[in-house]
Design a protein around this motif. Structure first.
Motif, PDB file in Angstrom:
ATOM      1  N   ILE A 181       0.838  -1.205   0.000  1.00 39.06           N
ATOM      2  CA  ILE A 181       0.000   0.000   0.000  1.00 39.06           C
ATOM      3  C   ILE A 181       0.873   1.256   0.000  1.00 39.06           C
ATOM      4  CG2 ILE A 181      -1.698   1.341   1.321  1.00 39.06           C
ATOM      5  CD1 ILE A 181      -2.695  -1.475   2.387  1.00 39.06           C
ATOM      6  N   ARG A 182       1.945   1.243   0.815  1.00 45.37           N
ATOM      7  CA  ARG A 182       2.852   2.396   0.838  1.00 45.37           C
ATOM      8  C   ARG A 182       3.413   2.677  -0.550  1.00 45.37           C
ATOM      9  NH1 ARG A 182       5.953   4.988   4.697  1.00 45.37           N
ATOM     10  NH2 ARG A 182       6.804   6.037   2.867  1.00 45.37           N
ATOM     11  N   ARG A 183       3.820   1.627  -1.237  1.00 44.42           N
ATOM     12  CA  ARG A 183       4.358   1.816  -2.596  1.00 44.42           C
ATOM     13  C   ARG A 183       3.279   2.365  -3.532  1.00 44.42           C
ATOM     14  NH1 ARG A 183       6.807  -3.167  -1.457  1.00 44.42           N
ATOM     15  NH2 ARG A 183       5.271  -4.303  -2.737  1.00 44.42           N
ATOM     16  N   ALA A 184       2.078   1.811  -3.423  1.00 46.18           N
ATOM     17  CA  ALA A 184       0.977   2.233  -4.308  1.00 46.18           C
ATOM     18  C   ALA A 184       0.553   3.680  -4.038  1.00 46.18           C
ATOM     19  CB  ALA A 184      -0.216   1.300  -4.143  1.00 46.18           C
ATOM     20  N   LEU A 185       0.641   4.111  -2.789  1.00 44.41           N
ATOM     21  CA  LEU A 185       0.269   5.488  -2.443  1.00 44.41           C
ATOM     22  C   LEU A 185       1.250   6.501  -3.025  1.00 44.41           C
ATOM     23  CD1 LEU A 185      -0.818   5.070   1.299  1.00 44.41           C
ATOM     24  CD2 LEU A 185      -2.289   5.818  -0.594  1.00 44.41           C
ATOM     25  N   ASP A 186       2.481   6.070  -3.238  1.00 45.20           N
ATOM     26  CA  ASP A 186       3.507   6.923  -3.860  1.00 45.20           C
ATOM     27  C   ASP A 186       3.630   8.276  -3.143  1.00 45.20           C
ATOM     28  OD1 ASP A 186       5.502   7.557  -5.707  1.00 45.20           O
ATOM     29  OD2 ASP A 186       4.071   8.418  -7.137  1.00 45.20           O
ATOM     30  N   GLU A 201       7.575  -0.613  10.802  1.00 43.55           N
ATOM     31  CA  GLU A 201       8.779  -0.984  10.041  1.00 43.55           C
ATOM     32  C   GLU A 201       8.458  -1.154   8.554  1.00 43.55           C
ATOM     33  OE1 GLU A 201      12.027  -1.481  10.728  1.00 43.55           O
ATOM     34  OE2 GLU A 201      11.858  -0.848  12.814  1.00 43.55           O
ATOM     35  N   ALA A 202       7.255  -1.661   8.271  1.00 47.56           N
ATOM     36  CA  ALA A 202       6.851  -1.914   6.878  1.00 47.56           C
ATOM     37  C   ALA A 202       6.362  -0.656   6.168  1.00 47.56           C
ATOM     38  CB  ALA A 202       5.763  -2.982   6.838  1.00 47.56           C
ATOM     39  N   GLY A 203       6.117   0.422   6.932  1.00 46.20           N
ATOM     40  CA  GLY A 203       5.735   1.667   6.274  1.00 46.20           C
ATOM     41  C   GLY A 203       4.551   2.432   6.831  1.00 46.20           C
TER      42      GLY A 203
END
Length: 356
Positions: free
Chosen positions: A131-136, A198-200
């Motif tokens: 999700i963190r990556r997708a939120l950009d 830790e994962a974002g």
């Protein structure tokens, strides 16, 4: 780490100056959205949706595509922890969550241990990263856990929404057993939230859905004490940024001062509390999140706008307010009313943040 494009939510939690009051909705990815129902149908059932990081990411992002919200919240369920403990979580159609093996026998309770979040809840940790990556870096991501007492209610009763007679009997007759469950849950929730950070996850929230059913003394001993322990053991900074912690006890209006003293950054308020009075009571100690009655979203956009204005006026000028509902959004909410809420908060809140 790249800078967030919109960090208004995080700054509001930390009581820093903002241009407007940020807004997100408890249960913002849910059955009131047609696109959510389509994804859930593809998953097969709710639990399968939770345990599929790709689909969990998809539904987490859906409300952000529709509404100008200032934060995303991980799509998951508070009962992932007891499920990882082997209690056999399942969702009966129209009846909510249930456990195949609720905790009733002393030997079962004594054998209870906190699961390793990476080993047993890896699908959640993977979803956070994805999700963190997708939120950009568009908006912050909120992680969460159930409170030790709320988890214990489900684990002992085997389901929610009861009169909690079995839990309360144990509380008064065998407090040692309940304390063992709560201590185990607190360790599990702490490890789980730290793994999410830790994962974002850029903020975390502890949901104490059932703490409000307790007496004054029992709340402090069996709920707040354990949440305070979690707060004191969380990673409060990651990648050079502060990670705010929100504490929410539904029905907890009597204990706001004690909740604020745990060291959390903000308190979630249900709709039974006047947010202006709450602000007076806690002062500058914590931010406040809330607290529109979710039932107002069943009305019409004009009514929603009026009621949003009342909450903003009650909180008044200055910072430290995150607009939200007093509990989760109803599945019967027309999406256009959720849109009206988000737009009204952004528009009507700006005069309360003008300085000078």
């Amino acid at each position: 780490m790249p800078k967030l494009k919109n960090d208004t939510f995080l700054r509001a939690l930390l009581r820093e100056p903002v241009d407007y009051t940020p807004v997100w909705l408890m249960r913002q990815a849910g059955r009131y959205l047609p696109e959510y129902n389509q994804t859930r149908a593809r998953a097969g059932d709710f639990l399968s949706l939770c345990k599929n990081p790709d689909l969990a990411t998809e539904v987490t992002l859906q409300p952000l595509a529709r509404f100008p919200l200032d934060a995303a919240i991980l799509f998951s369920d508070i009962l992932t922890i007891p499920d990882a403990m082997g209690l056999g979580l399942y969702f009966a159609e129209g009846e909510g969550p249930k456990f195949e093996r609720p905790l009733r026998e002393e030997w079962e309770i004594r054998a209870l241990t906190a699961p390793d979040p990476v080993e047993h809840l890896g699908y959640v940790i993977d979803a956070v990263s994805q999700i963190r990556r997708a939120l950009d870096n568009s908006v912050p991501l909120i992680g969460f856990s159930g409170s030790p007492f709320t988890l214990a209610c489900y684990m002992i009763e085997g389901q929610g929404g009861t009169d909690f007679a079995t839990v309360k009997k144990m509380l008064y007759q065998r407090p040692d057993l309940l304390h063992h469950i709560l201590a185990t849950n607190a360790r599990a929730a702490t490890d789980y939230l730290n793994a999410q950070i830790e994962a974002g996850a850029q903020a975390v929230m502890i949901f104490d859905t059932w703490g409000g059913v307790l007496s004054h003394a029992a709340y402090h001993e069996f709920s707040l004490r354990y949440m305070a322990g979690i707060v004191s053991n969380l990673k409060r900074e990651h990648d050079g940024a502060k990670v705010p912690v929100i504490l929410f006890t539904k029905g907890g209006g009597n204990w706001l001062e004690a909740m604020a003293a745990t060291g959390c950054d903000a308190l979630g308020l249900d709709w039974t509390v006047d947010i202006g009075s709450a602000r007076t009571r806690v002062g500058d100690q914590v931010g406040l999140q809330g607290n529109l009655d979710p039932a107002i979203l069943l009305s019409d956009p004009d009514t929603v706008r009026i009621e949003v204005g009342k909450v903003l006026a009650s909180y008044g000028h200055g910072n430290g307010h995150v607009f939200n509902l007093g509990h989760g959004i109803s599945q019967f909410t027309p999406p256009e009313n959720a849109a009206a809420l988000a737009h009204a908060v952004h528009e009507l809140s700006r005069p309360y943040h003008i300085t000078g």
